[in-house]
Scaffold this active site. Sequence first.
Site, short mmCIF file in Angstrom:
data_model
loop_
_atom_site.label_atom_id
_atom_site.label_comp_id
_atom_site.label_asym_id
_atom_site.label_seq_id
_atom_site.Cartn_x
_atom_site.Cartn_y
_atom_site.Cartn_z
N LYS A 20 0.80 -1.12 0.10
CA LYS A 20 0.01 -0.01 0.04
C LYS A 20 0.77 1.30 0.11
CE LYS A 20 -3.91 -2.39 2.33
NZ LYS A 20 -4.69 -2.32 3.41
N TYR A 60 -12.41 -2.80 -3.15
CA TYR A 60 -12.93 -2.81 -1.77
C TYR A 60 -14.72 -2.84 -1.86
CZ TYR A 60 -8.37 -2.44 0.49
OH TYR A 60 -7.17 -2.75 0.89
N ARG A 96 -1.88 -14.83 3.76
CA ARG A 96 -2.61 -14.11 4.98
C ARG A 96 -1.88 -14.41 6.22
NH1 ARG A 96 -6.71 -10.43 3.82
NH2 ARG A 96 -7.40 -10.80 6.09
N THR A 102 -5.49 -7.80 10.19
CA THR A 102 -5.71 -6.60 9.65
C THR A 102 -5.54 -5.49 10.64
OG1 THR A 102 -7.82 -7.83 8.43
CG2 THR A 102 -7.89 -5.21 8.63
N ARG A 113 2.41 -7.06 9.11
CA ARG A 113 1.75 -6.10 9.81
C ARG A 113 2.14 -5.91 11.02
NH1 ARG A 113 -4.16 -7.32 7.25
NH2 ARG A 113 -4.08 -5.98 5.41
N ASN A 123 -1.79 -0.14 7.31
CA ASN A 123 -1.33 -1.42 7.60
C ASN A 123 -0.66 -2.04 6.18
OD1 ASN A 123 -3.55 -2.00 5.77
ND2 ASN A 123 -4.56 -3.37 7.30
N HIS A 126 -1.72 -5.32 1.35
CA HIS A 126 -2.87 -6.16 1.18
C HIS A 126 -2.42 -7.60 0.37
CE1 HIS A 126 -6.79 -7.50 -0.88
NE2 HIS A 126 -6.08 -7.85 -1.70
N GLU A 137 -9.64 -10.35 -7.93
CA GLU A 137 -8.42 -9.49 -7.64
C GLU A 137 -7.23 -9.24 -8.64
OE1 GLU A 137 -7.36 -9.30 -3.51
OE2 GLU A 137 -9.36 -9.07 -2.94
N1 LIG Z 1 -11.59 -0.07 11.25
C1 LIG Z 1 -11.05 0.39 10.32
N2 LIG Z 1 -10.35 1.62 10.24
C2 LIG Z 1 -9.64 2.27 9.28
N3 LIG Z 1 -9.40 1.24 8.24
C3 LIG Z 1 -9.88 0.04 8.09
C4 LIG Z 1 -10.70 -0.42 9.11
N4 LIG Z 1 -10.94 -1.85 8.86
C5 LIG Z 1 -10.20 -1.82 7.79
N5 LIG Z 1 -9.65 -0.86 7.23
C6 LIG Z 1 -8.72 -0.98 6.09
O1 LIG Z 1 -9.42 -1.45 5.09
C7 LIG Z 1 -8.66 -2.42 4.52
C8 LIG Z 1 -9.54 -3.57 4.37
O2 LIG Z 1 -10.32 -4.13 5.27
P1 LIG Z 1 -10.23 -5.83 5.23
O3 LIG Z 1 -11.61 -5.95 6.32
O4 LIG Z 1 -10.42 -6.44 4.02
O5 LIG Z 1 -8.97 -6.18 5.99
P2 LIG Z 1 -7.74 -6.89 5.16
O6 LIG Z 1 -8.64 -8.06 4.39
O7 LIG Z 1 -6.90 -7.40 6.30
O8 LIG Z 1 -7.15 -5.75 4.14
P3 LIG Z 1 -6.87 -5.92 3.04
O9 LIG Z 1 -8.21 -6.03 2.01
O10 LIG Z 1 -6.39 -4.40 2.58
O11 LIG Z 1 -5.74 -6.88 2.91
C9 LIG Z 1 -7.88 -2.81 5.72
O12 LIG Z 1 -6.44 -3.46 5.37
C10 LIG Z 1 -7.37 -1.62 6.14
O13 LIG Z 1 -6.55 -0.71 5.49
C1 LIG Z 2 -11.97 -3.85 9.24
C2 LIG Z 2 -11.16 -2.61 8.96
C3 LIG Z 2 -10.51 -2.41 7.87
N1 LIG Z 2 -9.64 -1.31 7.58
C4 LIG Z 2 -8.97 -1.24 6.21
C5 LIG Z 2 -7.67 -1.85 6.54
C6 LIG Z 2 -7.66 -3.13 5.90
O1 LIG Z 2 -6.56 -3.64 5.40
C7 LIG Z 2 -8.73 -2.64 4.73
C8 LIG Z 2 -9.56 -3.88 4.01
O2 LIG Z 2 -10.08 -4.47 5.15
P1 LIG Z 2 -10.05 -6.02 5.10
O3 LIG Z 2 -10.31 -6.60 3.52
O4 LIG Z 2 -11.18 -6.39 5.97
O5 LIG Z 2 -8.60 -6.77 5.90
P2 LIG Z 2 -7.56 -7.23 5.19
O6 LIG Z 2 -6.61 -5.89 4.75
O7 LIG Z 2 -6.67 -7.87 6.42
O8 LIG Z 2 -8.03 -8.06 4.10
O9 LIG Z 2 -9.69 -1.99 5.46
C9 LIG Z 2 -9.95 -0.27 8.41
O10 LIG Z 2 -9.36 0.71 7.93
N2 LIG Z 2 -10.76 -0.30 9.40
C10 LIG Z 2 -11.42 -1.40 9.79
O11 LIG Z 2 -12.02 -1.63 10.78
MG LIG Z 3 -9.42 -7.64 2.74
#
Ligand SMILES: Nc1ncnc2c1ncn2[C@@H]1O[C@H](COP(=O)(O)OP(=O)(O)OP(=O)(O)O)[C@@H](O)[C@H]1O
Ligand SMILES: Cc1cn([C@H]2C[C@H](O)[C@@H](COP(=O)(O)OP(=O)(O)O)O2)c(=O)[nH]c1=O
Ligand SMILES: [Mg+2]
Length: 161
Positions: A20, A60, A96, A102, A113, A123, A126, A137
């Site tokens: 990212k 997303y 993962r 996350t 992370r 974080n 991705h 994706e």
């Molecule tokens: N509560 C939150 N506040 C701020 N950002 C979140 C939050 N939850 C998720 N995100 C952001 O959204 C991304 C996507 O969330 P997701 O739940 O998909 O987490 P993820 O699968 O771990 O992350 P990613 O999809 O980026 O690999 C998170 O990686 C983070 O950058």
């Molecule tokens: C769940 C969650 C995700 N995010 C962000 C960080 C996640 O990397 C990103 C995507 O969320 P997610 O796809 O749920 O997690 P991951 O990145 O682990 O796949 O959204 C937040 O900012 N706040 C949150 O509460």
């Molecule tokens: Mg995700």
Amino acid sequence: MKCLFIVIAGVSERTLIAVKPDGVQRRLVGQIVQRFEQRGFKLVGMKLLQAREDILSQHYHDLHKKPFYPNLLRYMSSGPVVAMVWEGHNVVRTSRLMVGNTNPAEAYPGTIRGDYSVHISRNVIHASDSVEGAQREIHLWFDRRELVDWDCCDHSSSYQV
Ligand SMILES: Nc1ncnc2c1ncn2[C@@H]1O[C@H](COP(=O)(O)OP(=O)(O)OP(=O)(O)O)[C@@H](O)[C@H]1O
Ligand SMILES: Cc1cn([C@H]2C[C@H](O)[C@@H](COP(=O)(O)OP(=O)(O)O)O2)c(=O)[nH]c1=O
Ligand SMILES: [Mg+2]
């Protein structure tokens, strides 16, 4: 000594990994690539790009109702992203585990992370969270011609037993 090499069938699982904008700005790309290479995965696609909003909103799409969604898109477009496709046995699940929770506050030390970030909104990386999600994706981020099939003679495609 008698050696038997087994080529594991179905090693062609692939996943989308993206460093990212915060990871790129903090010069973490090399260390992240090194972790995937060291683990034994094969890099089959890689590019640095400023992600367009339409790609990010599709990427997303499942989070679009979340309160943090506007900030997430702002963050993801705040600088270039390094998108990569990695291939190997169980690569979706293993990556993962390598990436960690996350929320970096919950991510174990030793994970990407857990080693490089402290806040969920920055974080670093991705990783696709399912095989189906990975296929969607990869198709979203890469043109088929940008992915390179190559053979290797190292341990990642055959295992000594
Ligand atoms: N509560 C939150 N506040 C701020 N950002 C979140 C939050 N939850 C998720 N995100 C952001 O959204 C991304 C996507 O969330 P997701 O739940 O998909 O987490 P993820 O699968 O771990 O992350 P990613 O999809 O980026 O690999 C998170 O990686 C983070 O950058
Ligand atoms: C769940 C969650 C995700 N995010 C962000 C960080 C996640 O990397 C990103 C995507 O969320 P997610 O796809 O749920 O997690 P991951 O990145 O682990 O796949 O959204 C937040 O900012 N706040 C949150 O509460
Ligand atoms: Mg995700």
